[in-house]
Design an enzyme around this catalytic site. Sequence first.
Site, mmCIF file in Angstrom:
data_model
loop_
_atom_site.group_PDB
_atom_site.id
_atom_site.type_symbol
_atom_site.label_atom_id
_atom_site.label_comp_id
_atom_site.label_asym_id
_atom_site.label_seq_id
_atom_site.Cartn_x
_atom_site.Cartn_y
_atom_site.Cartn_z
ATOM 1 N N HIS A 67 0.822 -1.209 0.000
ATOM 2 C CA HIS A 67 0.000 0.000 0.000
ATOM 3 C C HIS A 67 0.864 1.271 0.000
ATOM 4 C CE1 HIS A 67 -4.033 1.725 1.599
ATOM 5 N NE2 HIS A 67 -3.337 2.691 1.035
ATOM 6 N N ASP A 312 0.795 2.343 3.862
ATOM 7 C CA ASP A 312 -0.071 3.449 3.428
ATOM 8 C C ASP A 312 0.760 4.730 3.314
ATOM 9 O OD1 ASP A 312 -2.187 4.900 2.526
ATOM 10 O OD2 ASP A 312 -3.387 4.758 4.351
ATOM 11 N N HIS A 316 2.724 14.031 1.480
ATOM 12 C CA HIS A 316 2.134 15.334 1.197
ATOM 13 C C HIS A 316 3.224 16.372 1.431
ATOM 14 C CE1 HIS A 316 -2.013 13.887 0.938
ATOM 15 N NE2 HIS A 316 -1.769 13.148 2.004
#
Length: 435
Positions: A67, A312, A316
């Site tokens: 992921h 995950d 950003h």
Amino acid sequence: MSKQKLLIKGGRVLDPSQNLDRIADALIEGNQIKALGSNLASRMKLDGIQAWDAKGLWVMPGVIDLHVHLREPGREMDETVATGTRAAAKGGVTSLCCMPNTEPPIDSPRMVQFILNKSKEQGAVHVFSAGCVTKGQKGEELAEMGLMAEAGAVAFTDDGKPVMNTQIMRRALEYSKSLGFPVMDHCEDAHLSQNGVMHEGLVSSRLGVCGIPAEAETLMAQRDIQLAEMTGGRLHLAHVSCAGTVETIRQAKRLGVRVTAETCPHYFALTDESLVDFNSNFKMNPPLRTQKDLKAIQEGLRDGTVDAIATDHAPHAPFRKSAGLESAPFGVIGLETLLPLTMTVLVSEKILTPLEAVRCLSTNPAKILGLKMKGGLRVGMDADVTLVDPTTVREVTDQFESKSKNSPFIGWKLKGFAVGTIVSGRVVMRDGAFV
Ligand code: DOR
Ligand code: ZN
């Protein structure tokens, strides 16, 4: 031309696929594991070949991260295939599955080909791609799952968003059955989570911040497990964060439903108490939960209810994350801290044995993606290998290979960092440096 050989000498070889945990040598030839055993150098007359002294190190099948958000195309400011796969290699990850919530999303065979080609050209590790469940990730119309599978997609997900339409999820699971690939489920009832920013509970009330109840995840997991049962499709639950979901999966597995699940290091290492300073590096979706949830996640990993540990990895750029807790985007990076968090929080604390940890990091992820030649070190398998130093303690700093720095673990002192990453028989990272 003869194939290049590399002898990894005297490490602690850990391979759950053959229940192996012992000091041994591993011989790589070309891009395959050629031999495994004691004193290979003298037994196989390997004098003069390239050797790596792995005394005191773990030698494990390469870590497979199910992921990862690579952000290409469209969000190259946050991450690229090149930087994301370097972060992977630095963290000991030899294969990853990238998420399709890019701009535009990976929802067509052309887009799958784009990302796979780009990864072949610029990737430091193996990249497998997931495709969207719905066109444009809009949740309205099924994407071309069959054609994407033909183009090389290995899983389907609208990750970042739930598939709210039950009929569409049913159809996706039916396709997943015939295609033999899992639907990776971002479990979230969007009506329940609404404008939530963090876990709904005592801490969110104290902070006066909108919460996301644990039930938003668990209800969706229950719905989709029922659909998996109904269709016989392959359901994989992404980023499981709470006790209710772990218990739901446990029951489903007891009943024989085809369901697998992953959690992430932040869910077994952190709780919503971390948000008391309004630091957006602790904001992700699903959110950090309570101590009870953290313990349930750890127990789920221990008893095999939760099959895999994935990151995950959700980069950003700093300017996005500094927008304040309420407006900052959800997500934290994880590729470079996956191994040491697993080692420090789970293995050192005896929640997982070394073999169980390797199973969660490599053997089970390979099975979930149907990668038959990965996830083990048996003779003939792919020479993807991770070397880990289980003892040296180091502090996590913001010096990441990832383009983004949004880690909640900066300042943590951890052990169990990767010191070697071998991809298809080629040494990509050694002692933290790229080769
Ligand atoms: O925290 C998250 N970040 N959760 C998701 O589901 C999406 C991801 C992202 O893409 O940033
Ligand atoms: Zn995700």
